[in-house]
Design an enzyme around this catalytic site. Sequence first.
Site, PDB file in Angstrom:
ATOM      1  N   LYS A 152       0.833  -1.212   0.000  1.00  0.00           N
ATOM      2  CA  LYS A 152       0.000   0.000   0.000  1.00  0.00           C
ATOM      3  C   LYS A 152       0.867   1.262   0.000  1.00  0.00           C
ATOM      4  CE  LYS A 152      -2.428  -2.723  -0.496  1.00  0.00           C
ATOM      5  NZ  LYS A 152      -2.490  -4.184  -0.451  1.00  0.00           N
ATOM      6  N   GLY A 209      -0.206 -14.426 -13.319  1.00  0.00           N
ATOM      7  CA  GLY A 209      -1.326 -14.437 -12.380  1.00  0.00           C
ATOM      8  C   GLY A 209      -1.975 -13.067 -12.265  1.00  0.00           C
ATOM      9  N   ALA A 210      -3.233 -12.970 -12.745  1.00  0.00           N
ATOM     10  CA  ALA A 210      -3.960 -11.691 -12.655  1.00  0.00           C
ATOM     11  C   ALA A 210      -4.834 -11.687 -11.411  1.00  0.00           C
ATOM     12  CB  ALA A 210      -4.810 -11.478 -13.906  1.00  0.00           C
ATOM     13  N   GLY A 211      -4.241 -12.077 -10.281  1.00  0.00           N
ATOM     14  CA  GLY A 211      -4.967 -12.030  -9.008  1.00  0.00           C
ATOM     15  C   GLY A 211      -4.671 -10.721  -8.321  1.00  0.00           C
ATOM     16  N   ILE A 232      -2.305  -9.751  -6.087  1.00  0.00           N
ATOM     17  CA  ILE A 232      -0.919  -9.257  -6.094  1.00  0.00           C
ATOM     18  C   ILE A 232      -0.539  -8.790  -7.495  1.00  0.00           C
ATOM     19  CG2 ILE A 232       1.524  -9.896  -5.808  1.00  0.00           C
ATOM     20  CD1 ILE A 232       0.731 -11.689  -3.529  1.00  0.00           C
ATOM     21  N   VAL A 288       0.815 -16.392  -8.177  1.00  0.00           N
ATOM     22  CA  VAL A 288      -0.200 -17.397  -8.538  1.00  0.00           C
ATOM     23  C   VAL A 288      -0.827 -18.012  -7.286  1.00  0.00           C
ATOM     24  CG1 VAL A 288       0.782 -17.952 -10.797  1.00  0.00           C
ATOM     25  CG2 VAL A 288       1.620 -19.153  -8.769  1.00  0.00           C
ATOM     26  N   ASP A 313      -4.133 -17.382   7.626  1.00  0.00           N
ATOM     27  CA  ASP A 313      -3.860 -17.975   6.307  1.00  0.00           C
ATOM     28  C   ASP A 313      -3.613 -19.479   6.368  1.00  0.00           C
ATOM     29  OD1 ASP A 313      -3.999 -15.443   5.273  1.00  0.00           O
ATOM     30  OD2 ASP A 313      -2.015 -15.451   4.336  1.00  0.00           O
ATOM     31  N   HIS A 346     -23.048  15.276   2.624  1.00  0.00           N
ATOM     32  CA  HIS A 346     -22.898  15.773   1.253  1.00  0.00           C
ATOM     33  C   HIS A 346     -21.814  16.842   1.207  1.00  0.00           C
ATOM     34  CE1 HIS A 346     -23.945  17.111  -2.779  1.00  0.00           C
ATOM     35  NE2 HIS A 346     -23.883  18.354  -2.314  1.00  0.00           N
TER      36      HIS A 346
END
Length: 475
Positions: A60, A190-192, A194, A280, A322, A454
């Site tokens: 980040k 890998g288009a995940g 990360i 991946v 994890d 607003h």
Amino acid sequence: MSKQFDVLVIGGGPGGYVAAIRAAQLGFSTACAESAPYADPKGEPRLGGTCLNVGCIPSKALLHTSHLFEEANHSFADQGIKLSGKPSIDVATMLGRKNKVVDQLTQGIKGLFKKNKVTFLAGHGSFVGNEGGQVQVQVGDELVQAKYVIVATGSKPRHLPGIPVDNKIVCDNVGALDFDSVPKKLGVIGAGVIGLELGSVWRRLGAEVTVLEALPDFMPFADADVAKEALKVFTKQGLAIQTGVSIGEAKVGKKGVSVAYTDKDGKAATLECDRLIVSVGRVPNTDGLKAEAIGLSVSERGQIVVDDHCRTNVPNVFAVGDVVRGPMLAHKAMEEGVMVAEIIAGQAGHTNLDLVPGVIYTSPEIAWVGKTEQQLKKEGVAYRAGKIPFMANGRALGSGDPTGFVKMLADANTDRILGVHIIGANASEIIAEAVVAMEFGAASEDLARICHAHPTLSEVVHEAALAVDKRPLHF
Ligand code: FAD
Ligand code: NAI
């Protein structure tokens, strides 16, 4: 003489350090063992796990710097801000700032341990036995005994056969957060999450980025409308995303890497790049834990087997984060850590895995909670949808970033909100309202009748709720 604690946590990532703090708050004598030095200059084990050291926080930090760089390059002029020359990026300074943020936070956890009286044990933990109501664990050179053990050993990157990772040229998340210069050509497998986040970082800084994804669809885990919009926007930004590929071997030469693959039409192709990111997925980390010493059940996928309350098959041994089933996310790990500490204390700890929000910190950000439209269709649930673009929002236009939309899905019979999907600026913050509403079992009408400040981006959530009942006011 072995050291004795009520609770021993193995692993000092978000699941582990939070479990340890909560257990100590509840009055247990608590220790937390951690072995990874990550980038510690003295080579000492550092708290914070993947998240703080080589995951959420450093990624980040780099996303922020690269976003500012992209704004300076592409958005300042539109708003009348003139720079005397073309902005340039000093990669060493960028990495230095990122490392400082990481240092501050990992040191901060040491401080939190002191404040909460958690003992930090620097060393690798492995099970020795389970006798006399005590679990025996070897931590480094010491034998530790505890009434309860919480395993929070996290995950590590999955690598591919034929593509050895050296974290210099061919990198997983560790090396990809530390490139010493901007690659001219960057390949990403890998288009995940990360791949998209770190691919975006280096693209914004000037790399030509190609992302190779095995699945035929882009972001199949997201709501299909969001995935379609994301593919359109990322492609326009310059990420070259190819889906349906089959990856072969990678060869590292003097000039960089060449990756052999077959494209979606079955044609053989080669991607030449200076650097390669392999992202991946991740695998649970039970390396050297000696789970077998206490008969702890580990699944074929390497996950420690747990029930809804993170209890393992061994009484008084829990596992969180994890290393167990469910999304591999820091906030999910922390929720489970708190839940287990409270269960040990005899309280009614609970984690609602159905309402864990997901976020991708690209630009636009992508955030969601609950069911996607395709899931509801598959489950045969009757629903109503409200979808409002940020283009209809004054704050988004004023900020110069009106890409994307908010989509709300509600039960057609009860009006209960079943899912909220956002692609747009600050989606990561806006999603919190949807999570709160859904945890309280809110109907879309509840959100439609709540006053939203607003001008804010959150007004788009309000409008999406109104749109579920086909009565938006500003679209
Ligand atoms: P970990 O953070 O992996 O910590 C486990 C710790 O246990 C490690 O420090 C390890 O060294 C230690 N350990 C392992 N075995 C032993 C042992 N036997 N003895 C002692 N210590 C041991 N998630 C989000 O929610 N938001 C994000 O923005 C986000 N960004 C990410 C970006 C990247 C690049 C990556 C790689 C991940 C990201 N994640 C993000 C995922 C997040 O980092 C993980 O879900 C989270 O760290 C899991 O926490 P954990 O405590 O289960 O495991
Ligand atoms: P991922 O699971 O998000 O994505 C991996 C991608 O690689 C998938 O699209 C998959 O289909 C593809 N893939 C798998 N094998 C392949 C192959 N042989 N060839 C080509 N493509 C292949 O995993 P990723 O990106 O490695 O991240 C790991 C985890 O870390 C995430 O699942 C997430 O839990 C966590 N994370 C969370 C973040 C966040 O919350 N913002 C940011 C980064 C990571």
